[in-house]
Design a protein around this motif. Structure first.
Motif, mmCIF file in Angstrom:
data_model
loop_
_atom_site.group_PDB
_atom_site.id
_atom_site.type_symbol
_atom_site.label_atom_id
_atom_site.label_comp_id
_atom_site.label_asym_id
_atom_site.label_seq_id
_atom_site.Cartn_x
_atom_site.Cartn_y
_atom_site.Cartn_z
ATOM 1 N N VAL A 131 -6.055 -2.737 -4.961
ATOM 2 C CA VAL A 131 -4.363 -3.242 -5.628
ATOM 3 C C VAL A 131 -3.986 -4.713 -5.376
ATOM 4 O O VAL A 131 -4.214 -5.297 -5.031
ATOM 5 N N LEU A 132 -3.570 -5.210 -6.373
ATOM 6 C CA LEU A 132 -3.359 -6.985 -6.284
ATOM 7 C C LEU A 132 -1.685 -7.057 -6.414
ATOM 8 O O LEU A 132 -0.929 -5.887 -7.110
ATOM 9 N N ALA B 72 1.021 -1.144 -0.322
ATOM 10 C CA ALA B 72 0.127 0.151 -0.183
ATOM 11 C C ALA B 72 1.061 1.267 -0.253
ATOM 12 O O ALA B 72 0.955 2.076 -0.539
ATOM 13 N N LEU B 73 1.838 1.115 0.313
ATOM 14 C CA LEU B 73 2.727 1.849 0.857
ATOM 15 C C LEU B 73 3.791 2.330 -1.347
ATOM 16 O O LEU B 73 3.661 3.610 -1.674
ATOM 17 N N ALA B 74 4.074 1.797 -1.400
ATOM 18 C CA ALA B 74 4.222 1.494 -2.862
ATOM 19 C C ALA B 74 3.304 2.132 -2.864
ATOM 20 O O ALA B 74 3.579 2.668 -3.973
ATOM 21 N N GLN C 12 7.161 -7.054 -7.733
ATOM 22 C CA GLN C 12 8.355 -5.821 -7.494
ATOM 23 C C GLN C 12 7.448 -4.764 -5.947
ATOM 24 O O GLN C 12 7.896 -4.300 -5.582
ATOM 25 N N VAL C 13 6.154 -4.912 -6.489
ATOM 26 C CA VAL C 13 6.020 -3.550 -5.558
ATOM 27 C C VAL C 13 6.171 -4.057 -3.967
ATOM 28 O O VAL C 13 5.954 -3.145 -3.336
ATOM 29 N N VAL C 14 5.959 -5.357 -3.776
ATOM 30 C CA VAL C 14 6.618 -5.115 -2.362
ATOM 31 C C VAL C 14 7.584 -4.865 -1.758
ATOM 32 O O VAL C 14 7.816 -4.629 -0.157
ATOM 33 N N ALA C 15 8.440 -4.820 -2.366
ATOM 34 C CA ALA C 15 10.142 -4.860 -1.952
ATOM 35 C C ALA C 15 10.390 -3.405 -2.557
ATOM 36 O O ALA C 15 11.167 -2.799 -1.817
ATOM 37 N N VAL D 155 11.124 1.881 0.981
ATOM 38 C CA VAL D 155 10.014 2.715 1.084
ATOM 39 C C VAL D 155 9.936 3.166 3.354
ATOM 40 O O VAL D 155 10.418 3.904 3.716
ATOM 41 N N GLN D 156 9.642 1.726 3.211
ATOM 42 C CA GLN D 156 9.738 1.991 4.937
ATOM 43 C C GLN D 156 11.345 1.941 5.459
ATOM 44 O O GLN D 156 11.600 2.843 6.456
#
Lengths: 217, 632
Positions: free
Chosen positions: B336-337, B185-187, B367-370, B375-376
């Motif tokens: 978001v998937l 979600a952050l990404a 890639q979205v989690v990485a 960001v975190q």
């Protein structure tokens, strides 16, 4: 920080800014251990009223969390990080309790020195008889397998619960001024909510399963 | 840019693939592998070689079929689990599972057996983490020691601890364990300013999460989360494997049991699944013996019917999450998937149905989690003061009460950090210790919940039964990990709490494994270094041979003979030694002995070049420049 445990500091000891919350200076990010005298309303900088504006509550928690969340102290020494974690847990606990109308009422009773749920376990005089009647009616409604009748049951119990909560709400703000007997009665009202919740569960759970089972069979 | 030593990397430690990233002034970015054609994805596969070496990633995966017993994949599914939890997996996995010998009745930790050695899942995961750490170190040209590591939101305490242990074993200070859908979600929301309520549907290789978040003024608040840590694309593959196995048994009377064929079927099923995302049918051919070929065409419709129960479970979890968040589908602005398995069209279709909107697919689901983890990392580094994640605990926490019930202390979906205090006392006169069984889960009975471990309060002053009052504080921190502390009311003294984890490692064990891993890493480095030095030696030797061939006539016979002998000597030494430092010293000595010839050769070249074409002098000298610093 030799901040006195008994009183809520009014000004930040470091930057002299006025403290909106007793645990953090929103100006210079200094954290303070929660004073013992500070209640959940103080922690969040809210008036001690039973009626709460939920959006005001979440906004207050968001603003404080921005300052005290442990992620903001990742570069600080372990004691500071621990304090941030502990304070965040307190603030989150305050939010959970104050957000929920029942927990909020119970908390206000506790603040007023009223009896705990363990001390007063009974319910208002005529409730048990009423619950027994309602239970029978639910059984009847469910065996009739008429979804409409079941739905009517549900809404009437919900109305009963809302009525009890209404009584609670009307008395919550003046608890401190009330007699011990009144506080006991307030606790009994709180206890009664659990009975309505159980009834609602009974209405919600069974008939659907039974009805769909009947359809299939 | 962060200051020296301050880099925090973000790691997505996935079931199938892992990635590493970081943030700088221009935002989050992912780090590719060292080879020119490497991408940012590192397959979460660890291969053990006969000589004791270990490889991680694409190469390890490439040999999975040849070496099914020593190629370990999907280790994430084993994290924080006991053998008793993994009965179904054990039958499907080509590699062997076991319980380490020293396990007591109280504890059940699964381990993988490779070449007669037991490796716990955190040790295997640490090998993947170390590979990513090295990748980052190569990129920055200096050491990296702090990391954010992502986990499925629905991971329980044991699984989170196992992940943190893996980080420690890999030599990383785990600055934060953070939930995958939350950082996704952050990404997604980093550059968005408007308020929104979003759902993140994250279906990976082995785990499923659904989280619902409120985005407001840079604060990402998780409202509710639900999921299943044992449900993912792997299970889609299993439905196909089960189908082939059954039909092969029916048609040929053959039971598929060998690890090689199991592994082959797995690879095949993965490909079929991927193909059915683009095509309506896919053909399968498996040679199972002389003149025995299993042939099958699978339609997309058939595949969808097979995975329906699995996808159905994710949809049910979506409904539960919405209920917990007290929202209806119309109140959710976007879905978001995340995760490779959301590429399956049937998954997208069902998600669109339950949320009544087209899912957002613009972000690369792998890639979205990485990116979010990177960001975190920048938030923790202090570079991103406007953004904050507020997460929840996925499971209720409680203790076992006298009658064997689950006494709830904290509910699921409560914001973390959170804490609860409970007072305990003794039941017998003079009792000095109290045991508390700490549970996680939503069921009524203790035995249906997951035991995190037994916490023993010790050194209670001997008093009559019921007199001591011990306040025990259960605190779930921002990582979703439980911390327990105890205080005796009367004395105000902190009571000591001894923890016996049900499915985890003790601190001593983790420390021991870390030391072991460091030793291994050193050996690895030596091996790696040796390869580099050997290559440099071979380069220098070839160069010397070429010089002798072309310019040998410029020096006298004795010198030429001694040079040829030196070449043979060094080549032999390079073959037999395993000490890179000694080899490099010999190489330097050898290079000094060739300087006079090199100088003469250079003069000769220049003389030739003067009359010929001047530019080629520069060409000649360039490999020489490149050769010497290659091993430093």
């Amino acid at each position: 920080m030799s901040c006195t445990e008994s009183t809520v500091p009014v000004k930040c000891l470091k930057c002299q800014a006025e403290l909106a919350s007793p645990i953090v200076c929103t100006g210079c990010r200094t954290l303070y251990p929660p004073p013992q005298s500070a209640d959940y309303f103080d922690l969040l900088g809210l008036q001690r009223n039973y009626v709460i504006d939920e959006s005001q509550l979440t906004a207050a928690v968001r603003a404080i969390s921005r300052k005290i969340h442990p992620d903001r102290f990742a570069d600080q020494p372990p004691e500071m990080r621990k304090l941030a974690t502990r304070l965040s847990a307190e603030v989150n606990q305050a939010m959970t309790v104050l957000k929920d109308p029942v927990q909020r009422a119970a908390y206000m009773l506790e603040l007023a020195g009223g009896p705990s749920a363990a001390e007063v376990r009974d319910v208002p005089g005529d409730l048990l008889a009423e619950v027994m009647v309602l239970r029978e009616q639910i059984d009847e409604a469910q065996s009739s397998q008429d979804a409409q009748v079941v739905e009517q049951m549900r809404s009437s119990i919900q109305a009963r619960r809302a009525q009890a909560l209404e009584q609670i709400a009307s008395r919550a703000d003046q608890l401190a001024a009330h007699s011990d007997e009144d506080k006991k009665e307030f606790r009994r009202l709180l206890n009664s909510l659990k009975y309505f919740d159980n009834l609602l569960e009974q209405v919600a759970a069974d008939p659907l399963a039974r009805a769909s089972g009947a359809d299939n069979g | 840019m962060a200051e020296a030593g301050d880099i925090i990397i973000g790691i997505d430690l996935g079931t199938t693939n892992s990635l590493v990233g970081y943030s700088d002034d221009s935002g989050p970015r992912l780090i590719p592998g060292p080879a020119a054609d490497d991408d940012v994805i590192l397959p979460s596969v660890v291969a053990f070689h006969e000589d004791g070496g270990v490889t991680v990633g694409h190469e390890a995966r490439a040999h999975a079929v040849e070496r099914p017993l020593t190629t370990i994949y999907s280790i994430k599914r084993l994290m924080g689990k006991g053998i008793a939890d993994l009965k179904d997996d054990a039958a499907r996995l080509p590699y062997r599972l076991a319980q380490p010998d020293d396990d007591t009745e109280q504890r059940d930790v699964a381990a993988v057996v490779v070449n007669d050695r037991c490796y716990t899942p955190p040790e295997i995961s640490a090998m993947i983490l170390r590979e990513l750490k090295v990748r980052a170190e190569r990129h920055f040209g200096r050491s990296v020691s702090r990391a954010v590591i992502t986990v499925p939101a629905h991971f329980d305490d044991a699984q989170r601890q196992a992940t943190r242990d893996a980080g420690q074993i890999a030599g990383l200070d785990v600055a934060r364990i953070v939930n995958e859908p939350t950082v996704a979600a952050l990404a997604y929301g980093l550059d968005r300013t408007e308020h929104a309520t979003i759902a993140v549907y994250d279906l990976g290789g082995g785990t499923f999460d659904i989280s619902i978040l409120r985005l407001e003024e840079g604060v990402f608040e998780v409202l509710a989360t639900n999921g299943d840590t044992h449900l993912g694309g792997d299970d889609f593959d299993h439905t196909l494997i089960d189908l082939y196995s059954r039909e092969i048994r029916e048609q040929f009377g053959i039971e598929i049991a060998t690890p090689t064929i199991k592994q082959q079927l797995r690879t095949l099923s993965e490909n079929i699944k991927k193909r059915l995302s683009d095509q309506d049918t896919a053909r399968v051919e498996i040679a199972i013996g002389p003149d025995k070929v299993y042939r099958r065409t699978i339609t997309r419709e058939e595949f969808e019917k097979m995975i329906e129960p699995l996808v159905g479970r994710t949809i049910l979890a979506c409904s539960r999450a919405m209920k917990a968040a007290e929202l209806i589908p119309e109140q959710i602005n976007e879905v978001v998937l995340v995760g490779g398995s959301t590429r399956v069209p049937y998954v997208r279709q069902r998600v669109a149905e339950v949320f009544r909107c087209r899912p957002y697919t613009a972000l690369d689901p792998e890639q979205v989690v990485a990116i979010g983890a990177a960001v975190q990392a920048s938030i923790l580094g202090g570079a991103n003061r406007d953004v904050l994640l507020l997460d929840v605990t996925p499971l209720s926490l409680g203790i076992e009460t006298l009658g064997g019930a689950m006494g709830k202390l904290m509910s699921a979906n409560v914001r973390i950090p959170c804490q609860a205090t409970e007072t305990f006392t003794t039941f017998q006169d003079g009792q000095t210790a109290v045991k508390i069984n700490v549970l996680q889960g939503e069921r009524e009975l203790a035995r249906d919940c997951r035991s995190l471990g037994v916490f023993e309060l010790q050194n209670i002053p001997p008093m009559p039964a019921g007199i001591p009052k011990i306040d025990v504080t259960f605190l779930i921190d921002q990582n979703g990990i439980l911390n327990v502390s105890a205080r005796e009311q009367r004395s105000g003294k902190t009571a000591s709490v001894q923890i016996i984890p049900s499915h985890g490692l003790t601190r001593e064990e983790v420390r021991h494994m870390q030391e072991e891993a460091i030793k291994y890493a050193r050996e690895d480095m030596t091996a790696h270094h040796l390869i580099d030095v050997r290559a440099a030696v071979e380069f220098d030797l070839n160069k010397a041979e070429q010089m002798i061939e072309r310019y040998g006539h410029l020096i006298d016979d004795a010198k030429r003979r001694s040079l040829t002998a030196a070449i043979a000597d060094l080549r032999a030494f390079a073959r037999q030694t395993d000490d890179p430092v000694a080899l490099n010293e010999r190489r330097e000595v050898f290079n000094r002995s060739t300087t006079s010839l090199a100088e003469r050769a250079m003069t000769a070249t220049l003389q030739v070049d003067d009359t010929d074409e001047p530019e080629s002098a520069a060409k000649q000298s360039s490999p020489q420049d490149a050769s010497s610093p290659s091993t430093t």
